[in-house]
Write a protein that holds these residues in place. Structure first.
Motif, PDB file in Angstrom:
ATOM      1  N   SER A  64       0.827  -1.223   0.000  1.00  0.00           N
ATOM      2  CA  SER A  64       0.000   0.000   0.000  1.00  0.00           C
ATOM      3  C   SER A  64       0.855   1.263   0.000  1.00  0.00           C
ATOM      4  O   SER A  64       0.364   2.338   0.344  1.00  0.00           O
ATOM      5  N   VAL A  67      -0.476   4.464  -1.580  1.00  0.00           N
ATOM      6  CA  VAL A  67      -1.471   5.202  -0.782  1.00  0.00           C
ATOM      7  C   VAL A  67      -0.770   6.286   0.032  1.00  0.00           C
ATOM      8  O   VAL A  67      -1.239   7.432   0.121  1.00  0.00           O
ATOM      9  N   ARG A  71      -1.215  10.273  -0.122  1.00  0.00           N
ATOM     10  CA  ARG A  71      -1.660  10.953   1.101  1.00  0.00           C
ATOM     11  C   ARG A  71      -0.708  12.080   1.487  1.00  0.00           C
ATOM     12  O   ARG A  71      -1.106  13.236   1.630  1.00  0.00           O
ATOM     13  N   GLN A 217     -10.497   1.820  -4.659  1.00  0.00           N
ATOM     14  CA  GLN A 217     -10.759   2.158  -3.262  1.00  0.00           C
ATOM     15  C   GLN A 217      -9.552   2.791  -2.581  1.00  0.00           C
ATOM     16  O   GLN A 217      -9.679   3.449  -1.536  1.00  0.00           O
ATOM     17  N   LEU A 218      -8.358   2.622  -3.172  1.00  0.00           N
ATOM     18  CA  LEU A 218      -7.157   3.160  -2.544  1.00  0.00           C
ATOM     19  C   LEU A 218      -7.109   4.689  -2.577  1.00  0.00           C
ATOM     20  O   LEU A 218      -6.467   5.308  -1.735  1.00  0.00           O
ATOM     21  N   GLN A 220      -9.717   6.685  -2.027  1.00  0.00           N
ATOM     22  CA  GLN A 220     -10.461   7.093  -0.826  1.00  0.00           C
ATOM     23  C   GLN A 220      -9.647   6.821   0.428  1.00  0.00           C
ATOM     24  O   GLN A 220      -9.648   7.615   1.378  1.00  0.00           O
ATOM     25  N   GLU A 221      -8.942   5.685   0.437  1.00  0.00           N
ATOM     26  CA  GLU A 221      -8.107   5.356   1.594  1.00  0.00           C
ATOM     27  C   GLU A 221      -7.028   6.406   1.812  1.00  0.00           C
ATOM     28  O   GLU A 221      -6.760   6.821   2.945  1.00  0.00           O
ATOM     29  N   ALA A 222      -6.418   6.855   0.722  1.00  0.00           N
ATOM     30  CA  ALA A 222      -5.361   7.865   0.821  1.00  0.00           C
ATOM     31  C   ALA A 222      -5.908   9.177   1.360  1.00  0.00           C
ATOM     32  O   ALA A 222      -5.305   9.792   2.250  1.00  0.00           O
ATOM     33  N   ARG A 223      -7.052   9.590   0.864  1.00  0.00           N
ATOM     34  CA  ARG A 223      -7.597  10.884   1.262  1.00  0.00           C
ATOM     35  C   ARG A 223      -8.271  10.837   2.615  1.00  0.00           C
ATOM     36  O   ARG A 223      -8.234  11.818   3.365  1.00  0.00           O
ATOM     37  N   ALA A 224      -8.857   9.707   2.976  1.00  0.00           N
ATOM     38  CA  ALA A 224      -9.432   9.566   4.314  1.00  0.00           C
ATOM     39  C   ALA A 224      -8.325   9.592   5.352  1.00  0.00           C
ATOM     40  O   ALA A 224      -8.453  10.211   6.404  1.00  0.00           O
ATOM     41  N   GLY A 225      -7.224   8.919   5.044  1.00  0.00           N
ATOM     42  CA  GLY A 225      -6.098   8.919   5.960  1.00  0.00           C
ATOM     43  C   GLY A 225      -5.498  10.285   6.127  1.00  0.00           C
ATOM     44  O   GLY A 225      -5.073  10.671   7.214  1.00  0.00           O
TER      45      GLY A 225
END
Length: 245
Positions: A64, A67, A71, A217-218, A220-225
Motif C-alpha cells: 500500500s 497510498v 496521502r 478504493q485506494l 479514498q483510503e489515501a484521502r481519508a487517511g
C-alpha cells in the motif's frame, strides 16, 4: 575519414544539446499547482500495478505504499506521481537490489530515496515505518523546490537546511524548480537520472492510464487517511462522508 568522423562528433553533440531542453520540458515542476496537477489516471491502484509489473516478488510490506505517496504528497502539495517514479528508480522497484544505490540501502530502513546514502560504508538514514520514510522523501523534495521544512522527518533534510547547501542554487532560479533541475543536483554524476525517471513515467502512461484502476478504493483510503492525520494534528474530532474518523 577524419573529416567524416569530425562531422559525426559534431552531429552527435548537437543532437544531445537538442535532447537536453526536451528532457527539461518533459519533467514537471516539483510542486503541484492548478497548472501542474497530478493526472487523474495517476492513482495508488495503478501505481501498485506498475510496481507489480516490474517486481514480481514485491514484499507485502509495501503493498500500500502508493497510498502513502498520495496521502503525504497531496498534504505537502507535491507532484507525488513523479516522486513515486523517483522512488522506483532509487530502490530498483522496491527490490533494493538494482536501484540507483545498489546494495547500500536495505528494505528494512524504509529509506525510499537514498537519503544520507553517500556511498562506501554509509548506508543512509533509517525510518521507523514506511509512512515516515515516504514523508521524509517528499519533504526532501519539497526542500529542493525552495520551501523550508519545519521539523523535518529526515536528519539529512535538517542538515541540508542548517548548512545552507542549496541556498545559492535556489537563488539561481526565476521559475518553479522541476524534476529535471532536481536530477542535475540530486545525482550530478549520473547524466541519465532525469531520463530514467521520465522513462518510468512514460511506461506508466503507456501501459496503465487507459486501463481501469484495479484498486479504486485506494484513492479514498489515501484521502481519508490524510483527513484523519489533520484531525489528529489539530487534536479534535471531524467527520468525513458522515462518519467520524
Amino acid at each position: 575519414m577524419k573529416a567524416l568522423s569530425s562531422a559525426l562528433i559534431v552531429a552527435s553533440a548537437l543532437s544531445l544539446a537538442a535532447a537536453a531542453p526536451a528532457l527539461a520540458a518533459s519533467l514537471p515542476g516539483i510542486k503541484a499547482s492548478d497548472s501542474n496537477a497530478v493526472p487523474e489516471c495517476a492513482t495508488p491502484g495503478r501505481m501498485m500495478a506498475l510496481i507489480a509489473q516490474r517486481n514480481a516478488t514485491l514484499d507485502d510490506r509495501f503493498k500500500s505504499i502508493a497510498v502513502l505517496y498520495m496521502r503525504h504528497g497531496e498534504e505537502l502539495g507535491i507532484r507525488w506521481d513523479y516522486a513515486f517514479y523517483q522512488m522506483m528508480l532509487e530502490t530498483g522497484n522496491l527490490s533494493f537490489k538494482n536501484g540507483n544505490r545498489p546494495g547500500s540501502v536495505k528494505a528494512s530502513q524504509n529509506n525510499f530515496a537514498g537519503l544520507g546514502a553517500t556511498g562506501g560504508k554509509e548506508p543512509g538514514e533509517s525510518f521507523r515505518d514506511i509512512s515516515s520514510g515516504v514523508k521524509a522523501h517528499l519533504q526532501h523534495l519539497l526542500m529542493y523546490s525552495g520551501e523550508h521544512i519545519d521539523d523535518p522527518v529526515a536528519e539529512r533534510t535538517r542538515k541540508v537546511q542548517e548548512w545552507g547547501v542549496l541556498t545559492s542554487w535556489h537563488k539561481g532560479f526565476k521559475k518553479p524548480i522541476t524534476f529535471a533541475d532536481l536530477a542535475a543536483k540530486w545525482a550530478p554524476g549520473s547524466h541519465g537520472y532525469g531520463r530514467d525517471i521520465e522513462s518510468i513515467a512514460s511506461g506508466f502512461k503507456d501501459d496503465f492510464c487507459d486501463k481501469p484502476d484495479p484498486m479504486p478504493q485506494l484513492v479514498q483510503e489515501a484521502r481519508a487517511g490524510r483527513a484523519a492525520t489533520k484531525v489528529a494534528a489539530a487534536g479534535g474530532d471531524e467527520k468525513v462522508s458522515g462518519k467520524a474518523l
